[in-house]
Design a protein around this motif. Structure first.
Motif, PDB file in Angstrom:
ATOM      1  N   ALA A 145     -49.928  96.100  33.254  1.00 49.24           N
ATOM      2  CA  ALA A 145     -50.731  95.097  33.957  1.00 49.24           C
ATOM      3  C   ALA A 145     -51.509  94.233  32.967  1.00 49.24           C
ATOM      4  CB  ALA A 145     -51.682  95.773  34.928  1.00 49.24           C
ATOM      5  N   ARG A 146     -51.440  92.924  33.183  1.00 52.12           N
ATOM      6  CA  ARG A 146     -52.097  91.977  32.279  1.00 52.12           C
ATOM      7  C   ARG A 146     -53.402  91.433  32.845  1.00 52.12           C
ATOM      8  NH1 ARG A 146     -48.483  89.136  28.459  1.00 52.12           N
ATOM      9  NH2 ARG A 146     -46.421  90.115  28.458  1.00 52.12           N
ATOM     10  N   GLY A 147     -53.670  91.719  34.118  1.00 51.52           N
ATOM     11  CA  GLY A 147     -54.901  91.215  34.717  1.00 51.52           C
ATOM     12  C   GLY A 147     -54.845  89.750  35.104  1.00 51.52           C
ATOM     13  N   GLN A 148     -53.644  89.204  35.213  1.00 53.27           N
ATOM     14  CA  GLN A 148     -53.459  87.819  35.638  1.00 53.27           C
ATOM     15  C   GLN A 148     -52.459  87.788  36.790  1.00 53.27           C
ATOM     16  OE1 GLN A 148     -52.374  86.697  31.522  1.00 53.27           O
ATOM     17  NE2 GLN A 148     -53.735  84.934  31.785  1.00 53.27           N
ATOM     18  N   SER A 149     -52.581  86.763  37.631  1.00 54.24           N
ATOM     19  CA  SER A 149     -51.691  86.680  38.788  1.00 54.24           C
ATOM     20  C   SER A 149     -51.000  85.330  38.841  1.00 54.24           C
ATOM     21  CB  SER A 149     -52.474  86.911  40.083  1.00 54.24           C
ATOM     22  OG  SER A 149     -53.261  85.785  40.410  1.00 54.24           O
ATOM     23  N   VAL A 150     -49.844  85.345  39.502  1.00 55.44           N
ATOM     24  CA  VAL A 150     -49.022  84.145  39.648  1.00 55.44           C
ATOM     25  C   VAL A 150     -48.678  83.973  41.128  1.00 55.44           C
ATOM     26  CG1 VAL A 150     -46.806  83.076  39.092  1.00 55.44           C
ATOM     27  CG2 VAL A 150     -48.033  84.383  37.342  1.00 55.44           C
ATOM     28  N   GLY A 151     -48.757  82.737  41.608  1.00 49.21           N
ATOM     29  CA  GLY A 151     -48.287  82.402  42.939  1.00 49.21           C
ATOM     30  C   GLY A 151     -46.978  81.638  42.841  1.00 49.21           C
ATOM     31  N   VAL A 152     -45.994  82.050  43.619  1.00 52.23           N
ATOM     32  CA  VAL A 152     -44.689  81.392  43.628  1.00 52.23           C
ATOM     33  C   VAL A 152     -44.492  80.786  45.016  1.00 52.23           C
ATOM     34  CG1 VAL A 152     -42.199  81.690  43.413  1.00 52.23           C
ATOM     35  CG2 VAL A 152     -43.743  82.995  41.933  1.00 52.23           C
ATOM     36  N   VAL A 153     -44.293  79.481  45.070  1.00 49.04           N
ATOM     37  CA  VAL A 153     -44.094  78.792  46.350  1.00 49.04           C
ATOM     38  C   VAL A 153     -42.599  78.607  46.569  1.00 49.04           C
ATOM     39  CG1 VAL A 153     -44.663  76.767  47.737  1.00 49.04           C
ATOM     40  CG2 VAL A 153     -46.294  77.596  46.017  1.00 49.04           C
ATOM     41  N   GLY A 154     -42.035  79.396  47.468  1.00 47.58           N
ATOM     42  CA  GLY A 154     -40.605  79.318  47.741  1.00 47.58           C
ATOM     43  C   GLY A 154     -39.914  80.622  47.409  1.00 47.58           C
ATOM     44  N   ALA A 155     -39.283  81.237  48.414  1.00 45.79           N
ATOM     45  CA  ALA A 155     -38.608  82.525  48.232  1.00 45.79           C
ATOM     46  C   ALA A 155     -37.101  82.357  48.155  1.00 45.79           C
ATOM     47  CB  ALA A 155     -38.976  83.478  49.364  1.00 45.79           C
ATOM     48  N   GLY A 156     -36.654  81.228  47.596  1.00 38.61           N
ATOM     49  CA  GLY A 156     -35.232  81.019  47.356  1.00 38.61           C
ATOM     50  C   GLY A 156     -34.832  81.606  46.013  1.00 38.61           C
ATOM     51  N   PRO A 157     -33.636  81.301  45.529  1.00 33.83           N
ATOM     52  CA  PRO A 157     -33.147  81.931  44.294  1.00 33.83           C
ATOM     53  C   PRO A 157     -34.011  81.659  43.073  1.00 33.83           C
ATOM     54  CG  PRO A 157     -31.683  80.163  45.023  1.00 33.83           C
ATOM     55  CD  PRO A 157     -32.615  80.439  46.141  1.00 33.83           C
ATOM     56  N   ALA A 158     -34.542  80.444  42.916  1.00 31.07           N
ATOM     57  CA  ALA A 158     -35.387  80.153  41.757  1.00 31.07           C
ATOM     58  C   ALA A 158     -36.679  80.953  41.831  1.00 31.07           C
ATOM     59  CB  ALA A 158     -35.691  78.654  41.678  1.00 31.07           C
ATOM     60  N   GLY A 159     -37.307  80.953  43.005  1.00 32.68           N
ATOM     61  CA  GLY A 159     -38.560  81.683  43.159  1.00 32.68           C
ATOM     62  C   GLY A 159     -38.391  83.175  42.986  1.00 32.68           C
ATOM     63  N   LEU A 160     -37.321  83.741  43.546  1.00 31.94           N
ATOM     64  CA  LEU A 160     -37.100  85.178  43.432  1.00 31.94           C
ATOM     65  C   LEU A 160     -36.763  85.586  42.008  1.00 31.94           C
ATOM     66  CD1 LEU A 160     -35.043  85.883  46.691  1.00 31.94           C
ATOM     67  CD2 LEU A 160     -37.501  86.180  46.312  1.00 31.94           C
ATOM     68  N   ALA A 161     -35.943  84.784  41.322  1.00 28.74           N
ATOM     69  CA  ALA A 161     -35.611  85.095  39.929  1.00 28.74           C
ATOM     70  C   ALA A 161     -36.859  85.070  39.054  1.00 28.74           C
ATOM     71  CB  ALA A 161     -34.574  84.110  39.410  1.00 28.74           C
ATOM     72  N   ALA A 162     -37.721  84.086  39.277  1.00 27.33           N
ATOM     73  CA  ALA A 162     -38.962  83.992  38.507  1.00 27.33           C
ATOM     74  C   ALA A 162     -39.890  85.154  38.832  1.00 27.33           C
ATOM     75  CB  ALA A 162     -39.648  82.661  38.787  1.00 27.33           C
ATOM     76  N   ALA A 163     -40.005  85.481  40.126  1.00 29.46           N
ATOM     77  CA  ALA A 163     -40.893  86.559  40.549  1.00 29.46           C
ATOM     78  C   ALA A 163     -40.499  87.883  39.897  1.00 29.46           C
ATOM     79  CB  ALA A 163     -40.869  86.688  42.068  1.00 29.46           C
ATOM     80  N   GLU A 164     -39.199  88.173  39.851  1.00 36.03           N
ATOM     81  CA  GLU A 164     -38.738  89.416  39.227  1.00 36.03           C
ATOM     82  C   GLU A 164     -39.116  89.465  37.757  1.00 36.03           C
ATOM     83  OE1 GLU A 164     -34.488  91.429  37.977  1.00 36.03           O
ATOM     84  OE2 GLU A 164     -34.678  90.605  40.003  1.00 36.03           O
ATOM     85  N   ARG A 165     -38.858  88.372  37.058  1.00 37.36           N
ATOM     86  CA  ARG A 165     -39.134  88.357  35.617  1.00 37.36           C
ATOM     87  C   ARG A 165     -40.635  88.445  35.337  1.00 37.36           C
ATOM     88  NH1 ARG A 165     -36.986  90.199  31.551  1.00 37.36           N
ATOM     89  NH2 ARG A 165     -36.635  88.959  29.702  1.00 37.36           N
ATOM     90  N   LEU A 166     -41.428  87.728  36.111  1.00 37.47           N
ATOM     91  CA  LEU A 166     -42.884  87.751  35.911  1.00 37.47           C
ATOM     92  C   LEU A 166     -43.457  89.132  36.197  1.00 37.47           C
ATOM     93  CD1 LEU A 166     -43.616  84.287  37.506  1.00 37.47           C
ATOM     94  CD2 LEU A 166     -44.158  84.910  35.137  1.00 37.47           C
ATOM     95  N   ARG A 167     -42.888  89.812  37.189  1.00 33.01           N
ATOM     96  CA  ARG A 167     -43.355  91.177  37.489  1.00 33.01           C
ATOM     97  C   ARG A 167     -42.994  92.107  36.335  1.00 33.01           C
ATOM     98  NH1 ARG A 167     -47.082  93.723  38.868  1.00 33.01           N
ATOM     99  NH2 ARG A 167     -46.940  95.569  40.171  1.00 33.01           N
TER     100      ARG A 167
END
Length: 479
Positions: A145-167
């Protein structure tokens, strides 16, 4: 290796068995059966293991295709799967819906030599389906855990791919989407006969179980502004895709019975979840005309067949050779009973405001090539004809929505095409701490490109967040 590979000369190309057109036209199940183990190994063994793997270089994700084909041929299936997913967070989805004939398979060296391409997409699908079946798909494990958060607008392929990597990088990730299910067009735009919905749902479930929070039915601009999200998160990614349908600017285009492609496909896909199809978007017993020649048009014509349309016609203003849709999809549509009117363009929707009755169309021809080599279609005088239609579907492509207005963010810069303006290197928008990826940046494109963009955005956001954290630490130390 030589004993198991380079068999393209003695072993013919073979796809998994395809269901008969009469059988598959009555349901929304996928049309290809799975490879059996022996067949997958046989087809993988056709790879020439060439020194310059054009299949890999022409894949947007640069998947290490020759190596996982070799591992498949050798029976090292778990290793092959792990290599395939190392660069692609959704290999079973790309294996199903990528236009391989325009990407990896279209660049295959043995295809160029006349032996028929390696069936890369089918092997990729086989490997990942086998991985889910055998339990090789590992849970998503968050980084420290880094103590920072990210909001992703859009649960399509770009958003999901980014969300996985950021997690995986250790950030808290919240994905916002206006629909009631995650997946974007993979759930509501692409029909089940190309991508069954449980395939997408198990991927989004893996993200949720790995700590990615989903806020569904959440519309930025209605439930929160972009400024609100910036207050909640240390960085925001916009990955909304492009949803604004291009219109038919023709007499009668406002008549009842004229529908945009996405509204039609969403209604049909919702039916797969048990919802009723609205009467005005149900093709059953109707004469359907789809205007357009891309993959969305192919989805529409094949959906209409499955809904029980009386007839289905596709109008495209250029010829078959210049059609942007997948060659494989066109062939599938023809097998299922779709009539293609090549070199034909609509001039008017006939009938009245209460109900369309047909399409008045013109015969076209391709003019001499322009400076770019592109041949523009031009009308043939006296070549008008009529097509009966009481449901006309507009599949002319998509443009971006006006996000600065919708998100109450007038400082969010856009290009002259309406896509979000980003820095080429950092993927940052004109709003500090806000990034963008996928179709909302590049325009309507392929799922595989959206996945690539999402992963690139995650890397760029990591660098930004690390610099922000380092700056904050330096300020604290100075105090």
């Amino acid at each position: 290796m030589a004993e198991r590979m380079l068999k393209f000369v003695t072993t013919p190309r073979a796809m998994p068995e395809k269901r008969a057109a009469e059988a598959r036209a009555g349901d929304f199940h996928e049309i290809y059966a799975d490879f059996i183990d022996a067949k997958a190994r046989e087809q993988a063994s056709r790879c020439s293991q060439c020194g310059v793997p054009f299949c890999q270089t022409h894949c947007p994700l640069h998947n290490n295709i020759p190596d996982w084909l070799r591992m498949t041929a050798e029976g090292r299936l778990e290793e092959a799967y792990r290599l395939s997913q190392a660069t692609n967070p959704m290999p079973e989805i790309c294996g199903r819906i990528c236009p391989q004939d325009r990407l990896c398979e279209g660049s295959c060296v043995i295809e160029q030599s006349g032996h028929g391409t390696v069936t890369i997409g089918a092997v990729e699908k086989y490997l990942t389906d086998k991985a889910w079946e055998q339990g090789w798909v590992a849970p998503l494990v968050a980084g420290e855990a880094r103590g920072q958060s990210v909001g992703v607008v859009g649960a399509g392929p770009a958003g999901l791919a980014a969300a996985e990597r950021l997690r995986e990088f250790g950030y808290a990730v919240t994905v916002y989407d206006r629909h009631d299910r995650a997946g974007g067009l993979m759930v509501y735009g692409i029909p089940g006969f190309k991508l069954e919905k449980d395939v997408v749902e198990r991927r989004t479930r893996r993200l949720s179980e790995g700590g990615v929070e989903f806020r569904l039915g959440f519309e930025v601009g209605r439930d929160a502004s972009l400024a609100d999200l910036r207050q909640r998160h240390d960085a925001v990614l916009i990955a909304t895709g492009v949803y604004k349908a291009r219109d038919l600017e023709l007499p009668g285009s406002g008549s009842a019975g004229v529908a945009p492609a996405l509204a039609y496909l969403i209604a049909s896909n919702r039916a797969e979840f048990g919802e009723a199809v609205p009467a005005d978007l149900d093709a059953r017993g109707r004469h359907v005309v789809v205007v357009g020649g891309g993959d969305t048009a192919m989805d529409c014509v094949r959906t209409a067949i499955r809904q029980g349309a009386a007839s289905v016609t596709c109008l495209y203003r250029r010829d078959r050779a210049n059609m942007p849709g997948s060659v494989r999809e066109v062939a599938n549509a023809e097998e299922e009973g779709v009539l293609f009117e090549w070199l034909a363009a609509p001039k008017a929707i006939t009938g009245d405001a209460l109900m369309a009755a047909g399409v008045h169309a013109a015969r076209m021809r391709l003019a001499a090539p322009d400076a770019t080599g592109r041949q523009a279609p031009e009308e043939i005088p006296g070549g008008d004809f009529e097509v009966k239609a009481d449901l006309v579907i507009k599949a002319l492509g998509f443009d971006p929505e006006d996000l600065p207005d919708a998100f109450a963010a007038p400082d969010l810069g856009v290009t002259r095409w309406g896509t979000l303006k980003t820095d080429f290197r950092t993927l940052a928008t004109t709003v500090p701490g806000v990034f963008a990826a996928g179709d909302i940046v590049r325009g309507a494109s392929l799922v595989v490109w959206a996945v690539r963009d999402g992963r690139d955005a995650a890397e760029a956001m990591r660098r930004y967040l690390e610099s922000q954290a380092a700056g904050a630490a330096a300020r604290i130390a100075a105090e």
